[in-house]
Enzyme design. Structure first.
Site, mmCIF file in Angstrom:
data_model
loop_
_atom_site.group_PDB
_atom_site.id
_atom_site.type_symbol
_atom_site.label_atom_id
_atom_site.label_comp_id
_atom_site.label_asym_id
_atom_site.label_seq_id
_atom_site.Cartn_x
_atom_site.Cartn_y
_atom_site.Cartn_z
ATOM 1 N N LYS A 290 -7.980 -10.698 10.694
ATOM 2 C CA LYS A 290 -9.210 -9.984 11.042
ATOM 3 C C LYS A 290 -10.068 -10.030 9.782
ATOM 4 C CE LYS A 290 -11.954 -6.264 11.420
ATOM 5 N NZ LYS A 290 -12.449 -6.374 10.037
ATOM 6 N N GLY B 128 -5.970 -1.856 2.302
ATOM 7 C CA GLY B 128 -7.248 -1.166 2.454
ATOM 8 C C GLY B 128 -7.099 0.323 2.262
ATOM 9 N N SER B 129 -7.992 1.063 2.926
ATOM 10 C CA SER B 129 -8.072 2.505 2.676
ATOM 11 C C SER B 129 -6.981 3.262 3.432
ATOM 12 C CB SER B 129 -9.429 3.007 3.138
ATOM 13 O OG SER B 129 -9.546 2.832 4.538
ATOM 14 N N GLY C 140 -5.922 2.460 7.223
ATOM 15 C CA GLY C 140 -4.519 2.092 7.348
ATOM 16 C C GLY C 140 -3.776 3.046 8.257
ATOM 17 N N GLU D 31 -0.778 -1.411 2.653
ATOM 18 C CA GLU D 31 -0.897 -1.087 1.224
ATOM 19 C C GLU D 31 -2.171 -0.287 1.082
ATOM 20 O OE1 GLU D 31 1.241 -1.463 -1.058
ATOM 21 O OE2 GLU D 31 2.623 -2.643 0.149
ATOM 22 N N CYS E 188 -6.742 -0.740 -6.595
ATOM 23 C CA CYS E 188 -5.781 0.225 -6.046
ATOM 24 C C CYS E 188 -4.830 0.694 -7.135
ATOM 25 C CB CYS E 188 -5.005 -0.417 -4.913
ATOM 26 S SG CYS E 188 -4.352 -2.014 -5.384
ATOM 27 N N GLU F 199 -7.472 9.893 -4.164
ATOM 28 C CA GLU F 199 -8.097 8.747 -4.829
ATOM 29 C C GLU F 199 -9.622 8.799 -4.711
ATOM 30 O OE1 GLU F 199 -7.903 5.039 -2.654
ATOM 31 O OE2 GLU F 199 -7.695 3.863 -4.489
#
Ligand code: NAP
Length: 491
Positions: free
Chosen positions: A168, A225-226, A230, A249, A286, A375
């Site tokens: 994607k 990603g976020s 996620g 992740e 990250c 974060e």
């Protein structure tokens, strides 16, 4: 080289345009239009991947290694600067994986010989090998358009395992996705791979991603990603009639613990080193070490002042997307409005730009306010001052799962480091001493993952050759004639 994206999807060997388009939002240069994905295209790509599975999973490791290497050598025409380094990392990663599967270590093959005379009953011969699981869906991250995207770690790992891939495309870098898909298409043709082995569906609509993870042909998802994105996709995978593994992740604040002797010896050097790691790539990593825990006192003052002085010299940087810049400014505003923290460096920035910000708080305020451990993606750091070295242990206990945790220590800090270690081992996938966690080596021994929310599936890594294991599952073959065994299990 001047290259203009065509704005199309690449589905099972065919380039496909669309009537509805979305426009890219580049930081500079011309915007382009890209076809919006549809659930019909998701279905077509997933069916093609399933159709390709039997042939692709039966290719030899040698043949797959050749295909994976070739993708790595065909990328061209990409932006310069930082991307050059990332391109080398991406192609190096593909070559490493190709070499790794040729050696066969990922197969973990085991053979228990038959014992026909065993009493009271004979034992059959049993052989075990790791087999590919089926078509894999891949979602790349905006901050690594190469190394964690179309031909990034998850795609490389899935192809190396023998699984067809449906990517994607990330809406933040659709053109980069397209040019990489061209390289994959060429490599797959040259090595004679089945058409459905790789597809790229551009995004532009959220239901492209949801249709992909819920498609019955998809057997696992690799996501970078976020946390919000996620978690939404992870929940969808768990709710499917046939739940599938979702290897997400996600984000992390990557705490650093400054132990007393190391801080006394080199507070300034650690402070300025930290500032460099915090602002690398505008803090959009990250593994950015967002939190520094230090014992309150004059050494903590020296450390904080050095970090502030180094951060003041960092120019405003452009962020990856408008959405990420907005989220950064919101994060800064949230900390500015909090009574629990005090600003050390408050630099103003707006729009797509980000200037560094530094805050500080104390251990009790930190423990009382869970939101301080969230974060903030961008060049922002938070110093947490604790009353004593022992208080560091309680603070370490309070962290959620992390990608990394760092200890700055000297020999005299060994006792405290020993007490901290068992706590940090349960929190993070990678532990560092006297370094900074930005910069993730692509090697056999790397772990890039950690307990939730650092990732959704701890025990796995998305970087390094062990990442291939996510897309394999063990199958035991009992009493098989040699000719029927998978190639990898024959003598
Ligand atoms: P993101 O916004 O979550 O996007 C990642 C992908 O997921 C995109 O393709 C996005 O689609 C899709 N997506 C997100 N939410 C979705 C939903 N609800 N339904 C369907 N699809 C959805 O993440 P990002 O902005 O690219 O990356 C920044 C974040 O990634 C940071 O938090 C960072 O810490 C983390 N990150 C983690 C690692 C790691 O290895 N752990 C590495 C790099 C970055 P669209 O294209 O439509 O937006």
């Amino acid at each position: 080289m001047n290259w203009t994206p065509s704005g199309r999807h690449f589905i099972a060997g065919e380039w496909i345009a669309g009537t509805t388009t979305f426009r890219s939002e580049p930081a500079h240069g011309q915007a382009h239009d890209f076809a919006v994905g549809t659930t019909e295209l998701v279905d077509r790509a997933c069916r093609a991947a399933e159709a390709a599975f039997a042939a692709f999973s039966a290719t030899t490791r040698e043949k797959r290694g050749e295909a994976v290497t070739l993708i790595g050598t065909q990328e061209t025409g990409l932006p310069e600067g930082r991307l050059n380094g990332e391109r080398a990392r991406t192609t190096g990663q593909l070559r490493l994986f190709a070499d790794h599967i040729r050696k066969g270590a990922h197969l973990d093959a085991r053979i228990d010989a038959a014992q026909p005379d065993r009493q009271p009953a004979p034992r059959p011969e049993i052989r075990l090998v790791q087999r590919p699981i089926g078509p894999v869906a891949v979602f790349g991250a905006s901050n690594f358009p190469l190394a964690f995207s179309t031909a990034g770690g998850d795609t490389a790992a899935a192809l190396a395992a023998g699984c067809p891939v449906v990517v994607k495309g990330h809406s933040a870098h659709p053109g980069t996705g397209e040019i990489i898909a061209e390289a994959i298409a060429a490599a797959s043709e040259r090595t004679g791979m089945p058409a459905g082995v790789f597809s790229l569906i551009q995004g532009g609509r959220r239901d492209v991603g949801t249709a992909l993870v819920t498609h019955p042909a998809i057997k696992a998802v690799g996501f970078t990603g976020s946390l919000a994105g996620g978690r939404a996709l992870f929940d969808l995978c768990a709710q499917r009639p046939e739940p599938i593994p979702f290897y997400g992740e996600l984000g992390s604040v990557n705490p650093m613990f400054l132990l007393p002797a190391a801080t006394a010896a080199r507070a300034e050097a650690i402070g300025s080193g930290w500032a460099g790691s915090l602002t690398l790539g505008a803090g959009q990593f990250c593994t950015k070490p967002g939190i520094a825990v230090v014992v309150d006192g004059p050494e903590a003052d020296k450390f904080t002042s050095a970090a502030k002085a180094a951060l003041e010299k960092v120019a405003t940087q452009t962020m990856l997307t408008n959405g990420i810049a907005t989220a950064y400014h919101d994060g800064v505003d949230r900390l500015r409005a909090s009574n629990a923290v005090a600003p050390v460096l408050a630099a103003e920035s707006a729009g797509r730009d980000a200037a560094p910000n530094l805050f500080e708080t104390n251990g009790s305020a930190w423990l009382a306010d869970h939101s301080l451990s969230e974060e903030v993606f961008g060049p922002l750091g938070l110093v947490v001052r604790v009353g004593s070295p022992e208080k560091m242990l309680a603070l370490a206990e309070s962290f959620q799962g992390q990608l990394t945790a760092t200890i700055h220590m000297d020999d005299a800090d060994l006792r405290l480091a020993r007490d901290l270690l068992p706590i940090l081992e349960r929190k993070a996938g990678r532990l560092l001493v006297n370094g900074f966690p930005t910069g993730v080596e692509v090697v056999d021994s790397m772990v890039h993952g950690g307990p939730y929310p650092a990732s959704t599936n701890f025990g796995a890594t998305s970087v390094g050759t062990m990442s291939i294991r996510r897309f394999l599952r063990p199958v035991a073959y009992q009493n098989f004639p040699a000719d029927l065994l998978p190639q990898d299990l024959r003598n």
